[in-house]
Design a protein around this motif. Structure first.
Motif, PDB file in Angstrom:
ATOM      1  N   PRO A 174      -4.737  11.505   0.069  1.00 25.60           N
ATOM      2  CA  PRO A 174      -5.114   9.904   0.500  1.00 25.60           C
ATOM      3  C   PRO A 174      -5.577  10.025  -1.244  1.00 25.60           C
ATOM      4  O   PRO A 174      -5.581   8.950  -1.476  1.00 25.60           O
ATOM      5  CB  PRO A 174      -6.182  10.607   1.137  1.00 25.60           C
ATOM      6  N   TYR A 220       0.818  -1.014  -0.030  1.00 27.59           N
ATOM      7  CA  TYR A 220      -0.242   0.021  -0.060  1.00 27.59           C
ATOM      8  C   TYR A 220       1.188   1.461   0.140  1.00 27.59           C
ATOM      9  O   TYR A 220       1.601   1.432   0.983  1.00 27.59           O
ATOM     10  CB  TYR A 220      -0.818  -0.099   1.260  1.00 27.59           C
ATOM     11  N   ASN A 277       0.911   5.607   0.601  1.00 21.55           N
ATOM     12  CA  ASN A 277       0.644   6.356   0.386  1.00 21.55           C
ATOM     13  C   ASN A 277       1.512   7.755  -0.549  1.00 21.55           C
ATOM     14  O   ASN A 277       1.980   7.567  -0.824  1.00 21.55           O
ATOM     15  CB  ASN A 277       0.666   6.492   1.537  1.00 21.55           C
ATOM     16  N   ASP A 283      -3.422   8.053  -3.138  1.00 24.30           N
ATOM     17  CA  ASP A 283      -2.892   6.037  -2.771  1.00 24.30           C
ATOM     18  C   ASP A 283      -2.890   5.846  -4.200  1.00 24.30           C
ATOM     19  O   ASP A 283      -3.929   5.352  -5.004  1.00 24.30           O
ATOM     20  CB  ASP A 283      -3.572   5.994  -1.536  1.00 24.30           C
ATOM     21  N   ARG A 332      -7.598  -1.252   2.937  1.00 26.88           N
ATOM     22  CA  ARG A 332      -7.312  -0.588   4.233  1.00 26.88           C
ATOM     23  C   ARG A 332      -8.014  -1.409   5.423  1.00 26.88           C
ATOM     24  O   ARG A 332      -7.201  -0.903   6.184  1.00 26.88           O
ATOM     25  CB  ARG A 332      -7.583   1.498   3.709  1.00 26.88           C
TER      26      ARG A 332
END
Length: 283
Positions: free
Chosen positions: A230, A224, A226, A233, A256
């Motif tokens: 956001p 994941y 970042n 992402d 998430r």
């Protein structure tokens, strides 16, 4: 400007986000082209990542789309105007494009989180470990193709090392730490390498013991990434057909949630470090 012969995942993502802004504004490509004295084909090429966009064009598009999120606009401008030629470009035409796209995504990340179940994560692998994995997964691969893969993987580690490492957290299943992809010495060296990274203070490792109750996340492996905001992402997930770059918010939200569940099944960083120490002593 002639269309690109290929678009990187980052260039494609910029186009996707511009298209999403246009669609949210209820505009068709033809309408936008008229506003910018352009053509529908040119707008489509930008949205496909096949043509670049200047800072002025990105800001004009954002204005036409009534986007008021300055942080997002600035991030899109940065994506559009970044002309940095990363080290991964040295491998274009040598390795599959996904290798380059992964390294580029890691390079631009604000924070990296990863879950691995079957292998030590690539960003922590030693050269011998990586070579053993590639050799097993791709039997018969000639040295001329194997060596660039191992070298590329070692160079990827720079993102979590050096003077300005990107914060990195990984959750590793005990199985991945115990399985011997080569021999005892390779496994021991790999465990020691992980411990060394932990000691540097910019890598966080959590371990899921095999006797942990309530863990059914055998398919939870992912990275994941970042982004600067956001909205940007990205998640990377491997499948039998290759690596998928996931950017749709509903899917990211699910991932998430999965990350939180996996973390709840893992030991804390101190207990995880001690756990790896014990595994190393057993070898």
């Amino acid at each position: 400007m002639a269309p690109r012969s290929h678009a990187t995942a980052r260039q494609v993502r910029l186009g996707i986000e511009l298209r999403r802004l246009r669609e949210a504004a209820g505009l068709k490509a033809r309408e936008v082209a008229e506003l910018l004295n352009s053509t529908s084909a040119q707008i489509s090429q930008v949205e496909l990542g096949l043509s670049g966009a200047s800072e002025e064009r990105v800001r004009r598009l954002a204005a036409h789309y009534t986007c008021t999120d300055e942080a997002l606009i600035n991030a899109l401008v940065a994506m559009a105007t970044d002309r940095t030629r990363g080290w991964w470009e040295e491998y274009r035409g040598v390795l599959p494009p996904v290798f380059l796209d992964t390294a580029e995504a890691e390079h631009h990340a604000m924070f990296l989180r990863e879950v691995v179940i079957t292998h030590v994560p690539g960003l922590l692998q030693t050269a011998d470990y990586a070579r053993a994995v590639y050799t097993y997964m791709m039997p018969g691969l000639p040295e001329s193709e194997l060596n660039p893969r191992v070298e590329h993987r070692m160079r990827r580690r720079g993102v979590v090392e050096g003077d300005t490492p990107t914060p990195y957290e990984t959750i590793i299943h005990e199985f991945a730490l115990r399985v011997r992809v080569a021999d005892r010495q390779t496994s021991l060296a790999q465990l020691r390498a992980i411990l060394h990274q932990i000691e540097q203070g910019h890598v966080t490792v959590r371990v899921i013991p095999t006797d942990q109750d309530g863990f059914a996340g055998a398919e939870a492996s992912m990275m994941y990434i970042n982004g600067p905001v956001p909205r940007l992402d990205t998640a990377l997930r491997d499948s039998p057909t290759g690596t998928a770059f996931i950017d749709a918010e509903p899917q990211l939200k699910q991932l998430r949630t999965l990350l939180r569940k996996v973390e709840m099944a893992s030991l804390d960083p101190v207990a995880s470090r001690d756990f790896i120490h014990r595994l190393a002593k057993e070898l």
